[in-house]
Design an enzyme around this catalytic site. Structure first.
Site, mmCIF file in Angstrom:
data_model
loop_
_atom_site.group_PDB
_atom_site.id
_atom_site.type_symbol
_atom_site.label_atom_id
_atom_site.label_comp_id
_atom_site.label_asym_id
_atom_site.label_seq_id
_atom_site.Cartn_x
_atom_site.Cartn_y
_atom_site.Cartn_z
ATOM 1 C CG HIS A 51 -1.894 -1.075 1.283
ATOM 2 N ND1 HIS A 51 -1.935 -2.031 2.266
ATOM 3 C CD2 HIS A 51 -2.915 -1.355 0.435
ATOM 4 C CE1 HIS A 51 -2.926 -2.868 2.021
ATOM 5 N NE2 HIS A 51 -3.539 -2.484 0.926
ATOM 6 C CG ASP A 54 1.683 -1.365 3.494
ATOM 7 O OD1 ASP A 54 1.292 -1.239 4.666
ATOM 8 O OD2 ASP A 54 1.059 -2.004 2.615
#
Ligand code: GLO
Ligand code: MG
Length: 346
Positions: A51, A54
């Site tokens: 993501h 992330d």
């Protein structure tokens, strides 16, 4: 292990989850990103899915320059470990700005937020060396049908996709359809919807899809047929293998755990279409059971990969000539049993 080319495997940091559910807290202590990356490497996975946050934590509070700086540092680190980034996905479902939807919010400021954040995700993808932006359209749909104009929402989705395609001439959008959860009804519930909306964009060739087994099952569809359909268009660019027991909440079970035969059919469809030959990864979007102890934290991923590889063997040793004879004779009763016997083995 026998030769299983061309497959290479990946997962995301969220797949090493802590066991919380809507009715109870976590059951495993949190682990750092570093630990997760180390596990991925140690167990021979080739890439990580990211993501946007992330890759760059707390992305909303950061400037474009800061985002680029952190993404560049991550790329350096991945290169040093010999690991790739499979994709980047804007996480558009956590922010207070996406409560009523992201690209399809009724509030124009919130729609703009979603687009701006997606463009930053594309910048991160470029820096991490992947041309795939995954769009799981978590909040694009309705709880209350009359609260949204679905026709207008499709237009807004196309406008958002067009801006992403214009932002970077190389980026490819892989839409990950899911029919429900968190929404009551999603606007792009199936692969057919994803590939149809691609045609409305400024560059249909750069809008494809990602199939998740559980999402297809939730839509009442056969994941293997979804694979054949997407690959007939040359548009299956990523894959989230997992399993699902019936029409309920999204379970993200280990691949093959519930319906081994369907898992075999999915692998067979991947094999006949040459999935992986153009560099595509096999990703497992699976979660550990809530009951899993910390010392068994990787097992759902390792088991999914093992099942996948064993099913590749099963697909490659399936007696296609014998099956074709039965098909020619229209003896599907015998064909059915032949598949069962093959899966059961000696
Ligand atoms: C949830 C989705 C989710 C996505 C991930 C990547 O149902 O499967 O896990 O795959 O957020 O965008
Ligand atoms: Mg998924």
């Amino acid at each position: 292990m026998p030769n299983h080319a061309p497959y290479k495997f990946c997962f995301g940091p969220w797949n090493l989850s802590e066991g919380a559910d809507p009715y109870g807290p976590t059951t495993r202590p949190p682990q750092s990103f570093d630990w997760k990356l180390a596990q991925l490497k140690k167990h021979g996975f080739a890439a990580m899915m990211f993501h946007d946050d992330d890759a760059v934590p707390e992305i909303d509070g950061k400037s474009e320059a800061q985002i680029r700086k952190e993404a560049t540092a991550l790329r350096k680190r991945l290169d040093g470990e010999g690991l790739a980034a499979e994709m980047v996905a804007p996480r558009l479902w956590f922010s207070p700005m996406t409560i009523d939807g992201a690209y399809t919010s009724n509030d124009p400021k919130h729609r703009q937020y979603a687009i701006d954040r997606s463009l930053r995700s594309i910048d991160i993808a470029k820096i991490l060396g992947t041309d795939i932006l995954v769009l799981w359209l978590a909040r694009e749909g309705s709880y209350i049908r009359e609260s949204k104009n679905a026709r207008r929402c499709i237009g807004w989705l196309v406008e958002a996709f067009d801006q992403m395609l214009a932002h970077d001439k190389k980026i490819r959008l892989a839409i990950e359809p899911k029919p429900n959860e968190p929404m009551d009804h999603a606007y792009l519930p199936t692969i057919g919807h994803a590939l149809a909306i691609a045609q409305l964009t400024r560059d249909p060739n750069r809008v494809g899809c990602l199939i998740e087994s559980a999402h297809a099952i939730l839509a009442g569809l056969d994941p293997a047929d979804e694979i054949d359909f997407a690959m007939s268009f040359g548009k299956l660019w990523s894959l989230h293998l997992n399993d699902q027991n019936g029409l309920k909440y999204d379970q993200d079970r280990p691949f093959g755990n519930t319906n081994l035969r369907s898992a075999f059919d999915q692998v067979r469809a991947l094999e006949r279409n040459g999935y992986g030959r153009r560099g595509e990864y096999v990703c497992f979007d699976v979660h550990p059971f809530r009951t899993t102890k910390p010392e068994h934290w990787m097992d759902h991923l390792l088991n999914s990969r093992r099942t996948f590889l064993r099913l590749v063997e099963k697909a490659r040793t399936f007696d296609e000539a014998a099956a074709n004879e039965l098909i020619a004779e229209r003896n599907y009763q015998a064909l059915d049993q032949m598949v069962i016997e093959h899966l059961l083995g000696q």
